[in-house]
Structures are given as C-alpha cells and as structure tokens.
Write a protein that holds these residues in place. Sequence first.
Motif: not given
Lengths: 97, 482
Positions: B76-101
């Motif tokens: 499966c694939l997860i929308k990028d506003n949901i925290q999943a360890v091992g992925t970044k969660t950026t909410a497609a925003s510069k505000m969270l660029a590179g934010y590691e879950s």
Amino acid sequence: MTITRENILHIAKLAHVGVDESEIEKLREKLSTVLAYVGKLSELDLSKVEPTAHVNGISNTMREDEVKACDKTVRDALLTAAPAREGDYVKVKAVFS
Amino acid sequence: MTPLHQLTIEEALARLKAHTFSAVDLAKACLERIKAVNPGINAVVEVDEAGALAQAEAADARIAKGTMGALEGIPCLIKDNIQAVGTKTTAASKMLAGYESTFDATVIAKLRAAGAVILGKTNMDEFAMGSSTETSAHGATHNPWDLTKIPGGTSGGSAAAMAASMALFTIGSDTGGSIRQPAAMCGTTGFKPTYGRVSRYGLLAMTSSFDQIGPFARTVGDAKRVLDVIQGQDSFDSTSVSENLYVKGAPASLKGLKIGIPKEYFTPGMDADVEKTVRTAIAKLEELGATTVEVSLPSTDYALAVYYVLMPCEVSANLARYDGQRFGYSAPAATLKESYLKTRAEGFGPEVRRRIILGTYALSSGYYDAYYLQAQKARTVMKQEFEAALSGVDCLLSPTSPTVAWNLGEKFDDPIAMYMADIYTVSANVVGVPAVSVPCGFVRGLPVGLQLIGRAFEDERVLTIAAGYQAATDWHLKSPAP
C-alpha cells in the motif's frame, strides 16, 4: 463584507504569519471574494439554533492524569527533529528580550 | 494471468495463501510499477524500498507459518500527511521538508499489525488544502487517464497511484471530499468513514472536527477489508468512538432498497454529460431493484459557505504549531517574533497562508459571532436536514463532482471556482456521515464518480449498496493505459 489592508496586517500579526507588501493587495482581493461568498450565511435566521461543535455528540472524553513514559526511540527522534538543540533541551530564542 | 500489481486484495490474499507467488514478489511488482509509471504521474513522493522488502519478507515468514493477518503481504501507499516510521511526513509543504516521521499513526500501526507492506508516501495538496493536488511542494500530480489533467485533491497522489495500479490499496484523508473527489477524478473507489470511526492520531491535523482517514481500492470489497483493519476506538484520539456505536448489518441485495436523490444536487452549473452519466447509473440501480425517491436538503446552497468558514477557523488553530521552534522549517531570524513571522511566511504556501488568515479573521473578536458561531449553527441545521432526508431511505445518491477532471493550471487562480469542486462532498464531512465514491462511467475519456451517503455509523450498509452496484457493472475494473 470587504476586508481592508489594515485588517490583513492586523490579522497576519495575530496569526504570526509574515506578509510581504507585494502580496497584501492580492490577498485582500481574494479574501474579500471568499468572505463575500461565506457571508451569505448571515441571510439565515439561526437565532434559535444551538451551535454544533462536535458532530457525534461526544464531549469531555477524559482519562486519568497519569504520566506515561515516552518511548526512548520516539523521544530521541523528537529531539533530533528540533531546529536547535542543547543536550536534551529544545533551544529557542528568548521570549522576553 | 493478471499482472500482480493489478490484483484485488481478495485475489492477492488467496494467491499468497496458495503460494502462487510471495509477498516479496508482490512488493517488487508494485515497486517496479512505481518506477515505470510514476515519473509521468508524480503520485508517489517517497519510496521506502528497503523497508518495504523487509516488511514483505516478514510477511512471507508469517504466510509460511500459516498465520496470515487480514492484509498480509498487501502493498500500500500512504498519503504524506500520515506519520509512518521509516518515511518522511511532509504534508507536501516546505514547512516539513525532510521531516522524518517520529512515530506510527494508529492507522499505520494497525496496518502493520495486519501484515500490510507500506511502500511509501503519496502526493497531496499542501497541508490538505485544495482540490487538485496542485499546491504541493513536490509539484503537481497528473491524472493517469490524461496527464494534462488534474487528479483531484487533496489525496490526488493516493487516487492516481490507485488508478495507475502502483499498489493494491492506498490511504488518504478526507476533510471536505479529499478522498471521494480524487477517487471520482481518477476512476477509483474511495471511502470516507463516519467521523470518529478511524483514529486521527498521527494524521497531521487540518480540520479536527471533519478529518477522517480512509481507503482507496480497486473494489468496494477491498475498501471494506481495509476499513475493518483501520477502524476502532483509540485512546490517543479522544474523538474516536466506541465500536458499540457501529450499526451492524447490511442489505442482502439491492431489491427493495430506497435511494434518496437530493433535488438540490443536480444544479445548473454541473456538466450535462456528468449528469447524464450519473442518471444512467441511477437507472442501473433501479434495474437492479432499488427505487429512487426525491429528497430535499434545503441548506445545500449554504453548505460550502459553512465549510469555508469552519474549516479555515480550525486550520488557523491547528497550524499554529508550525512555528519553527520544535520541528520543521525554521527561518534564520534575530528574535523569536521574527522567527515566527518569517518561518510561517516562507514555510507555508499562499493557499495555506490565505486560509490561516481567513480563519483567524473569522474567529477574531467582532467577527466570531457573524462567521464562526453562525456557521456552527448552520451545521446543526444541516445535520438535522441530513437526518430527516436519510430517515426514509437506505442511503442518498449524488454525483461526486459536478465536473470531470479539468486542465492542470486552469482553476488555480480562482479560489471560488476551485472550492465549487467540493460542492457535493463537503456536507458529509460537516454532518459526519459515511460516504463512498465509485466509478460509474466516462465523459470525454475522463472518469465520473457516483457518491453514496449513509447514516452515521452505517458504514457497512452504504458500502454494501455500493458493492451491489459494482457487482453489476465493471467501471471500477477499468484502468488507464499503460
């Protein structure tokens, strides 16, 4: 209801969102359009209606006030995510200068 | 044989159990598919290949032992506003660029416990604000049916990835239609559960009283399977409800079912061909034994206004946390105040800043009564109207969207035109009821979605009715080339 330049500057200050001089007018225009659209809610006579804050009627979901330790991995990740850090503290600029 | 990435969850589980192929094979097939088609679509913004293969290997070990979870080995694939360890969660925003879950959202923890294999994250409108996935800091997602068109939003990445068979299901979030509208635009099945059914813990909060996480899948049956895994009361989400509130039971067939058609939903502004396609679907349901009856939702004209007051208000509160101090983008500044102002000016895109300012204004002293309080009262009226309209029928039916997918860039500068895309979807969030969009045809080569709306907590019922439609049609099985 139109929003003025002064409104924008005041609200932006309250919301801690910096706005550049070059974008104020465009922002004012777009917000005025949206406010005119949503303003039509004032046409409704809702004086006898109770507001809904929670759609499923749940309120005051409480738990015991007990400290639950944070997982160390999560704690480390949270501290690592801080833009500035000193030891186990998140470092910020002084609130009062 | 059907390519692995085009299987339904049902089919894949059966074949994994029968050892026709392994979970690693299935994960690899999806990862290859992403490599092949994602560059032109930009649905997926991050792939965790190593993590996915490790999860798939663990799934294979459990399959070998005979202890298969409900979604064992299913990628499966997860929308990028949901925290999943091992992925970044950026909410497609510069505000969270590179934010590691930093932790797994409850939904993610449940998916992992069921054996699902998380391949990565999908694109979205920045902080879930938009209807086209054009405000993303990762660039726009393209509709797999026509790459010059938008995929819908804000879960455009999850919808497009599902339509292009990059995974066997995807996860999105829906606040005003953000699962259902892109599902309609991309010709896939998308479901928004009753508010409170699925925990929001780990979903970056946008509009706390509307947000719900939900699945995209190839079939309603698959969507239901995912719902069964992700739903449940969660001590970390005080707005999640006890399973005792779920209404069990669903109709055995469509015969004798009563479907309400809100008369206000077939509006002058809608695409005539979309209307024709939806009316053909209505005729199909009647052919299958359902009867349709006209109902009325008199507040329909005000629904979008209610949404566009309450939503920015809650957004202005929820996004206050992005201030450059504890996480995320932090603009260099001389003072704390300047840090806040610069961080939020530079970290947020224009639509996000627009909504924060709008919400702050509507909540501010002098305006609170006219806007926020008035909208909350209108919300009560809408809830009562929905309950009345739904009381004599099994579900309501409407088009999911007044149009099919439009050109990338076309509505970008016109906020009201963009907001109108949500006209049929926002009400279900405002009143908290479950709603599903299923494919029901094509107009000029672009998918059309049919929306079914149920009573609160009757998620099974509305999904079963949708499944009845899918059992007699094959729109949901169509895929865009290649």
